[in-house]
Design a protein around this motif. Structure first.
Motif, PDB file in Angstrom:
ATOM      1  N   UNK A 132       0.828  -1.187   0.200  1.00  0.00           N
ATOM      2  CA  UNK A 132       0.268  -0.161   0.137  1.00  0.00           C
ATOM      3  C   UNK A 132       0.360   1.184   0.012  1.00  0.00           C
ATOM      4  N   UNK A 133       0.278   2.429  -0.551  1.00  0.00           N
ATOM      5  CA  UNK A 133       1.536   3.232  -0.347  1.00  0.00           C
ATOM      6  C   UNK A 133       2.081   3.510  -2.234  1.00  0.00           C
ATOM      7  N   UNK A 134       2.618   2.036  -2.441  1.00  0.00           N
ATOM      8  CA  UNK A 134       3.808   1.707  -3.068  1.00  0.00           C
ATOM      9  C   UNK A 134       3.521   2.078  -4.703  1.00  0.00           C
ATOM     10  N   UNK A 135       4.476   2.249  -5.893  1.00  0.00           N
ATOM     11  CA  UNK A 135       4.740   2.650  -7.109  1.00  0.00           C
ATOM     12  C   UNK A 135       5.219   2.093  -8.147  1.00  0.00           C
ATOM     13  N   UNK A 136       4.072   2.605  -8.942  1.00  0.00           N
ATOM     14  CA  UNK A 136       4.657   1.815 -10.429  1.00  0.00           C
ATOM     15  C   UNK A 136       5.123   2.722 -11.374  1.00  0.00           C
ATOM     16  N   UNK A 137       6.140   2.195 -12.914  1.00  0.00           N
ATOM     17  CA  UNK A 137       6.266   2.918 -13.338  1.00  0.00           C
ATOM     18  C   UNK A 137       6.768   1.684 -14.556  1.00  0.00           C
ATOM     19  N   UNK A 138       6.210   2.129 -15.326  1.00  0.00           N
ATOM     20  CA  UNK A 138       6.602   1.409 -17.125  1.00  0.00           C
ATOM     21  C   UNK A 138       7.114   2.689 -18.332  1.00  0.00           C
ATOM     22  N   UNK A 139       7.764   2.377 -18.783  1.00  0.00           N
ATOM     23  CA  UNK A 139       8.321   2.485 -20.249  1.00  0.00           C
ATOM     24  C   UNK A 139       7.750   1.965 -21.374  1.00  0.00           C
ATOM     25  N   UNK A 140       7.884   2.750 -22.605  1.00  0.00           N
ATOM     26  CA  UNK A 140       7.486   1.956 -23.784  1.00  0.00           C
ATOM     27  C   UNK A 140       7.379   3.284 -24.839  1.00  0.00           C
ATOM     28  N   UNK A 141       7.344   2.209 -25.885  1.00  0.00           N
ATOM     29  CA  UNK A 141       7.577   3.444 -27.080  1.00  0.00           C
ATOM     30  C   UNK A 141       6.094   3.847 -27.294  1.00  0.00           C
TER      31      UNK A 141
END
Length: 263
Positions: A132-141
């Motif tokens: 809980x409170x965590x974060x996610x990020x991903x990159x994509x063309x």
């Protein structure tokens, strides 16, 4: 769609594509996530581990960093390069990760999302594994660059439409709005999609094209061409990219979308 390399593909990928392309995008992703010392991080579709290694330098010895990929040879190269960094390496499909829920503070993925066969399942796993409170990020063309357009056209001309389609599919990605909807539907909050652009600087086509294609899943199709056919393909790419040549380099703009969300 998956990204599978064999033979010396992972080594070429690490020595050529990482410094020229993926290392620079990895730095942008890490900067966006603002990792803190002691955080637990999972890098999904980690490849040869450039983003994973950068994450470890940020979280330090008190933080946990794991790299996950379905490609055995890429993971082997990642582990070899990261010897001594105390990174965990996990061979797994992204849709069924055999780890407890709420394991990580941060989940990230560089240029992996468009290869996931079941994107809702992958995002659901991301959400499950975050605390809980965590974060996610991903990159994509964000679509094609001048270089990838030239490569796809040359492949269609000199090999086949099927091989060109396979290579082109790496850049056939969701729009920013589609990405935001997909991430929101997985339960993430404060969802944001940012566009990031970099100027890419690579050697001239005669040098770069064989190295690039040698690090791709279609390497076998390119290597099966005789010397004259390979030269003709490279000439087509070179001519298409003449407007982007500066001295002995090809310099052009490329861009990604960065999808960000919180649990």
């Amino acid at each position: 769609m998956t990204f599978q390399l064999s033979g010396n593909g992972p080594e070429i990928y690490e020595k050529v594509m990482v410094p020229l392309w993926f290392g620079r995008w990895a730095e942008a992703l890490i900067e966006t996530l603002r990792l803190k010392a002691g955080e637990n991080v999972l890098d999904v579709a980690c490849g040869t581990g450039v983003t994973t290694r950068l994450a470890k330098t940020k979280v330090g010895p008190e933080g946990r960093v794991d790299g996950l990929d379905i490609n055995t040879s890429m993971l082997a190269k990642a582990e070899e390069i990261a010897d001594g960094l105390e990174i965990g390496w996990i061979e797994s499909d992204v849709g069924e990760i055999a780890l407890p829920s709420r394991t990580y503070d941060v989940l990230m993925s560089q240029h992996g999302y468009h290869y996931f066969p079941d994107k809702p399942a992958a995002l659901s796993e991301f959400h499950r594994l975050l605390r809980p409170g965590g974060r996610m990020a991903f990159s994509i063309w964000d679509g094609h660059s001048p270089y990838t357009q030239a490569i796809a056209a040359a492949l269609a001309q000199h090999i086949s439409s099927e091989i060109a389609s396979k290579q082109r599919s790496q850049r056939e990605t969701p729009s920013a709005d589609e990405l935001a909807t997909q991430v929101s539907n997985a339960g993430f909050s404060e969802v944001e999609v940012r566009r990031q652009e970099l100027m890419i600087d690579v050697p001239l086509a005669e040098e770069f094209v064989p190295l690039h294609l040698g690090s791709m899943p279609i390497a076998g199709a390119f290597m099966a061409l005789d010397a004259d056919a390979q030269a003709a393909l490279i000439t087509d790419v070179s001519e298409a990219l003449e407007p982007f040549v500066q001295g002995d380099r090809i310099i052009y703009a490329d861009a990604v979308h960065m999808a960000i969300g919180y649990k």
